[in-house]
Write a protein that holds these residues in place. Structure first.
Motif, PDB file in Angstrom:
ATOM      1  N   LYS A  25       0.832  -1.195   0.000  1.00  0.00           N
ATOM      2  CA  LYS A  25       0.000   0.000   0.000  1.00  0.00           C
ATOM      3  C   LYS A  25       0.873   1.253   0.000  1.00  0.00           C
ATOM      4  CE  LYS A  25      -3.889   1.972   2.558  1.00  0.00           C
ATOM      5  NZ  LYS A  25      -4.748   1.838   3.736  1.00  0.00           N
ATOM      6  N   SER A  26       1.928   1.227   0.798  1.00  0.00           N
ATOM      7  CA  SER A  26       2.842   2.365   0.865  1.00  0.00           C
ATOM      8  C   SER A  26       3.547   2.574  -0.474  1.00  0.00           C
ATOM      9  CB  SER A  26       3.868   2.121   1.972  1.00  0.00           C
ATOM     10  OG  SER A  26       4.821   3.141   2.002  1.00  0.00           O
ATOM     11  N   LYS A  27       3.982   1.491  -1.102  1.00  0.00           N
ATOM     12  CA  LYS A  27       4.654   1.582  -2.397  1.00  0.00           C
ATOM     13  C   LYS A  27       3.694   2.117  -3.461  1.00  0.00           C
ATOM     14  CE  LYS A  27       7.568  -1.680  -3.492  1.00  0.00           C
ATOM     15  NZ  LYS A  27       8.159  -2.960  -3.947  1.00  0.00           N
ATOM     16  N   GLN A  28       2.439   1.639  -3.437  1.00  0.00           N
ATOM     17  CA  GLN A  28       1.444   2.113  -4.396  1.00  0.00           C
ATOM     18  C   GLN A  28       1.169   3.599  -4.212  1.00  0.00           C
ATOM     19  OE1 GLN A  28       0.029   0.363  -6.959  1.00  0.00           O
ATOM     20  NE2 GLN A  28      -0.808   2.335  -7.578  1.00  0.00           N
ATOM     21  N   LYS A  29       1.096   4.023  -2.953  1.00  0.00           N
ATOM     22  CA  LYS A  29       0.852   5.440  -2.668  1.00  0.00           C
ATOM     23  C   LYS A  29       2.012   6.298  -3.190  1.00  0.00           C
ATOM     24  CE  LYS A  29      -0.490   8.533   1.062  1.00  0.00           C
ATOM     25  NZ  LYS A  29      -0.764   8.689   2.482  1.00  0.00           N
ATOM     26  N   ALA A  30       3.245   5.814  -3.021  1.00  0.00           N
ATOM     27  CA  ALA A  30       4.414   6.553  -3.514  1.00  0.00           C
ATOM     28  C   ALA A  30       4.388   6.633  -5.035  1.00  0.00           C
ATOM     29  CB  ALA A  30       5.702   5.883  -3.038  1.00  0.00           C
ATOM     30  N   GLN A  31       4.008   5.541  -5.703  1.00  0.00           N
ATOM     31  CA  GLN A  31       3.927   5.551  -7.167  1.00  0.00           C
ATOM     32  C   GLN A  31       2.834   6.510  -7.644  1.00  0.00           C
ATOM     33  OE1 GLN A  31       3.367   1.418  -8.181  1.00  0.00           O
ATOM     34  NE2 GLN A  31       5.562   0.998  -8.216  1.00  0.00           N
ATOM     35  N   ASP A  32       1.693   6.485  -6.956  1.00  0.00           N
ATOM     36  CA  ASP A  32       0.608   7.399  -7.318  1.00  0.00           C
ATOM     37  C   ASP A  32       1.040   8.856  -7.162  1.00  0.00           C
ATOM     38  OD1 ASP A  32      -0.956   5.186  -7.808  1.00  0.00           O
ATOM     39  OD2 ASP A  32      -2.147   5.351  -5.958  1.00  0.00           O
ATOM     40  N   THR A  33       1.754   9.137  -6.078  1.00  0.00           N
ATOM     41  CA  THR A  33       2.235  10.501  -5.832  1.00  0.00           C
ATOM     42  C   THR A  33       3.220  10.925  -6.922  1.00  0.00           C
ATOM     43  OG1 THR A  33       1.962  10.193  -3.455  1.00  0.00           O
ATOM     44  CG2 THR A  33       3.386  12.000  -4.162  1.00  0.00           C
ATOM     45  N   LEU A  34       4.119  10.036  -7.285  1.00  0.00           N
ATOM     46  CA  LEU A  34       5.097  10.337  -8.335  1.00  0.00           C
ATOM     47  C   LEU A  34       4.404  10.588  -9.674  1.00  0.00           C
ATOM     48  CD1 LEU A  34       8.103  10.581  -9.031  1.00  0.00           C
ATOM     49  CD2 LEU A  34       8.103   8.140  -9.513  1.00  0.00           C
ATOM     50  N   GLN A  35       3.398   9.765  -9.971  1.00  0.00           N
ATOM     51  CA  GLN A  35       2.646   9.945 -11.211  1.00  0.00           C
ATOM     52  C   GLN A  35       1.934  11.295 -11.210  1.00  0.00           C
ATOM     53  OE1 GLN A  35      -0.222   6.852 -11.890  1.00  0.00           O
ATOM     54  NE2 GLN A  35      -0.810   7.621 -13.899  1.00  0.00           N
ATOM     55  N   ARG A  36       1.349  11.653 -10.084  1.00  0.00           N
ATOM     56  CA  ARG A  36       0.648  12.940  -9.974  1.00  0.00           C
ATOM     57  C   ARG A  36       1.631  14.106 -10.142  1.00  0.00           C
ATOM     58  NH1 ARG A  36      -3.426  16.044 -10.998  1.00  0.00           N
ATOM     59  NH2 ARG A  36      -4.057  17.428  -9.323  1.00  0.00           N
ATOM     60  N   VAL A  37       2.816  13.973  -9.550  1.00  0.00           N
ATOM     61  CA  VAL A  37       3.850  15.012  -9.680  1.00  0.00           C
ATOM     62  C   VAL A  37       4.219  15.192 -11.148  1.00  0.00           C
ATOM     63  CG1 VAL A  37       6.301  15.495  -9.230  1.00  0.00           C
ATOM     64  CG2 VAL A  37       4.806  14.826  -7.363  1.00  0.00           C
ATOM     65  N   ASN A  38       4.408  14.080 -11.871  1.00  0.00           N
ATOM     66  CA  ASN A  38       4.763  14.173 -13.287  1.00  0.00           C
ATOM     67  C   ASN A  38       3.645  14.812 -14.105  1.00  0.00           C
ATOM     68  OD1 ASN A  38       7.316  13.061 -12.948  1.00  0.00           O
ATOM     69  ND2 ASN A  38       6.583  10.972 -13.202  1.00  0.00           N
ATOM     70  N   GLN A  39       2.391  14.455 -13.801  1.00  0.00           N
ATOM     71  CA  GLN A  39       1.259  15.064 -14.502  1.00  0.00           C
ATOM     72  C   GLN A  39       1.238  16.575 -14.273  1.00  0.00           C
ATOM     73  OE1 GLN A  39      -2.130  13.030 -12.887  1.00  0.00           O
ATOM     74  NE2 GLN A  39      -2.101  11.409 -14.433  1.00  0.00           N
ATOM     75  N   LEU A  40       1.452  16.978 -13.030  1.00  0.00           N
ATOM     76  CA  LEU A  40       1.423  18.407 -12.705  1.00  0.00           C
ATOM     77  C   LEU A  40       2.577  19.149 -13.375  1.00  0.00           C
ATOM     78  CD1 LEU A  40       0.371  18.268  -8.955  1.00  0.00           C
ATOM     79  CD2 LEU A  40      -1.016  19.033 -10.883  1.00  0.00           C
TER      80      LEU A  40
END
Length: 150
Positions: free
Chosen positions: A77-92
């Motif tokens: 869950k923690s790894k998935q959250k980090a990946q989601d955050t990274l993806q969101r950062v790249n989108q932004l």
């Protein structure tokens, strides 16, 4: 210290009072922690701490397996959250780059339109005859010249 039958509540060794349901229909009252911090331990947590289990028992193995599964789930869950955050950062970041490019384009367009407007306003000012006050001066000057030539 003796207590009358049917009374719920007893003085414990550490001086804290707890109520025990002894057939009187009373609910269990949270017991104060021995540290004196004033925090009450909820009834669900009381009595959970028991002697350590032997490593070779089935209960120990089951608890370890459940704990290992919980840890694995938590880490995923923690790894998935980090990946989601990274993806969101790249989108932004991409959106920010697009918006900055749009700002540059619009700024350039504004500059061009301003220049056109100013050039048009200048041309209009040059082509427009001055108001009547200038016209009167010109006709007076012409009259004076005509009179001087006579």
């Amino acid at each position: 210290m003796s207590k009358p039958p049917g009374q719920a509540g007893a003085m414990e060794a550490n001086g804290l009072v707890s109520a025990h349901a002894q057939g009187s229909g009373l609910q269990q009252v949270p017991q104060l922690s021995p540290g004196g911090g004033g925090k009450a331990t909820p009834p669900s947590k009381q009595g959970k701490k028991s002697a350590p289990l032997e490593r070779n028992t089935d209960e120990y193995r089951m608890r370890r397996e459940r704990n290992n599964m919980a840890v694995k789930k938590s880490r995923l869950k923690s790894k998935q959250k980090a990946q989601d955050t990274l993806q969101r950062v790249n989108q932004l970041k991409e959106e920010n780059e697009r918006l900055e490019a749009k700002i540059k384009l619009l700024t350039k367009e504004l500059s061009v339109l301003k220049d056109l407007f100013l050039e048009h306003a200048h041309n209009l000012a040059d082509n427009v005859q001055p108001p009547s006050s200038t016209g009167t001066t010109e006709s007076a000057a012409t009259t004076i010249q005509d009179g001087a030539g006579q």
